[in-house]
Design an enzyme around this catalytic site. Structure first.
Site, mmCIF file in Angstrom:
data_model
loop_
_atom_site.group_PDB
_atom_site.id
_atom_site.type_symbol
_atom_site.label_atom_id
_atom_site.label_comp_id
_atom_site.label_asym_id
_atom_site.label_seq_id
_atom_site.Cartn_x
_atom_site.Cartn_y
_atom_site.Cartn_z
ATOM 1 N N ALA A 161 0.835 -1.204 0.000
ATOM 2 C CA ALA A 161 0.000 0.000 0.000
ATOM 3 C C ALA A 161 0.868 1.252 0.000
ATOM 4 O O ALA A 161 0.633 2.190 -0.775
ATOM 5 C CB ALA A 161 -0.944 0.001 1.199
ATOM 6 N N TYR A 162 1.876 1.281 0.842
ATOM 7 C CA TYR A 162 2.751 2.447 0.926
ATOM 8 C C TYR A 162 3.505 2.651 -0.391
ATOM 9 O O TYR A 162 3.527 3.753 -0.959
ATOM 10 C CB TYR A 162 3.738 2.268 2.077
ATOM 11 C CG TYR A 162 4.670 3.430 2.289
ATOM 12 C CD1 TYR A 162 4.214 4.622 2.844
ATOM 13 C CD2 TYR A 162 6.024 3.335 1.960
ATOM 14 C CE1 TYR A 162 5.070 5.689 3.059
ATOM 15 C CE2 TYR A 162 6.891 4.392 2.166
ATOM 16 C CZ TYR A 162 6.414 5.565 2.715
ATOM 17 O OH TYR A 162 7.264 6.621 2.919
ATOM 18 N N GLY A 163 4.114 1.583 -0.890
ATOM 19 C CA GLY A 163 4.885 1.696 -2.117
ATOM 20 C C GLY A 163 4.040 2.056 -3.320
ATOM 21 O O GLY A 163 4.433 2.885 -4.154
ATOM 22 N N THR A 165 1.164 3.689 -3.402
ATOM 23 C CA THR A 165 0.684 5.073 -3.350
ATOM 24 C C THR A 165 1.819 6.064 -3.577
ATOM 25 O O THR A 165 1.611 7.117 -4.196
ATOM 26 C CB THR A 165 -0.021 5.370 -2.016
ATOM 27 O OG1 THR A 165 0.823 4.991 -0.917
ATOM 28 C CG2 THR A 165 -1.331 4.597 -1.915
ATOM 29 N N LYS A 166 3.011 5.742 -3.117
ATOM 30 C CA LYS A 166 4.149 6.631 -3.383
ATOM 31 C C LYS A 166 4.526 6.588 -4.868
ATOM 32 O O LYS A 166 4.934 7.610 -5.442
ATOM 33 C CB LYS A 166 5.341 6.242 -2.511
ATOM 34 C CG LYS A 166 5.189 6.652 -1.052
ATOM 35 C CD LYS A 166 5.158 8.169 -0.910
ATOM 36 C CE LYS A 166 5.196 8.605 0.543
ATOM 37 N NZ LYS A 166 5.227 10.078 0.681
#
Length: 235
Positions: A161-163, A165-166
């Site tokens: 999720a973090y990767g 969205t970044k």
């Protein structure tokens, strides 16, 4: 009492997100040291007040706007016109806000966690671009510096999720940068590398915080990207 700061950003107005702690707070202090008036956003009223105290100790000035990008994203929409109405201009955006979410297999990401990470890491950036593009373009040396991470380009298990969205954030920002290339506005992505922040501590609980950079160590480089002139243009 500290004297008002005179510096290369005197008379300019800078908006910093994620300014209640970490890199956002440290960058706000550095921009104040260079003379900018600050508009600070963050989730924590207490954290924003601490940043404000540090800014005022330098002789700087700040306006505090506490809100949660995940829950109150619609409050971003009138932000650009409101800043212009109050201060007459906006010259700088430093978008430091971000959330990690839960480190978990992609198949285990919950709808709520996904929605929160997307809201802060992607949707908030899109809303900021929509509302701040006009005043930043109107500046004679507008600067937008958006913080990113190598996880956007180098996926690792459990960081989905973090990767993702970044990575989406980077695409959005790079597209915006191309769209304003013929204007005085410069749009820049900046990866500060490993920094001792709350997000980093949550992701890497076994890491020695003293072994990596501190927010105050990376803030000068971010603030330098906000300066008028060829150095910032070439960054």
């Amino acid at each position: 009492m500290s004297q008002p700061v005179q510096g290369p950003l005197s008379g300019r107005v800078a908006l910093v997100t994620g300014a209640s702690r970490g890199i956002g707070a440290a960058t706000a202090v550095e921009l104040a040291r260079l003379g900018a008036h600050l508009v600070l956003t963050g989730r924590s009223q207490g954290g924003l007040e601490e940043t404000d105290d540090a800014v005022r100790a330098l002789g700087g000035s700040a306006t505090l706007l506490p809100f949660d990008l995940a829950k109150d994203g619609d409050k971003l929409d009138p932000l650009g016109p409101s800043i212009v109405e109050r201060f007459g201009r906006l010259d700088i955006l430093v978008h430091a806000a971000g959330v990690l979410g839960t480190l978990t297999p992609v198949s285990h990401i919950t709808p709520k966690d996904w929605a929160d990470v997307v809201a802060v890491n992607m949707t908030a950036a899109w809303r900021l671009i929509r509302t701040l593009d006009p005043p930043l373009r109107a500046s004679d040396a507008g600067r937008a510096v958006i913080l990113t991470t190598d996880r956007a380009r180098h996926p690792r298990p459990y960081w989905g999720a973090y990767g993702a969205t970044k990575a989406g954030l980077e695409h959005l920002v790079q597209t915006w940068a191309q769209e304003v290339a013929a204007t005085p506005l410069r749009v820049l992505l900046h990866d500060p590398g490993p920094v001792n922040t709350r997000l980093r501590g949550t992701a890497m609980p076994g890491e020695d915080p003293a072994s990596i950079a501190q927010p105050a160590d990376v803030a000068p480089a971010i603030a330098a990207l906000c300066l008028p002139g060829e150095a910032a243009r070439a960054a």
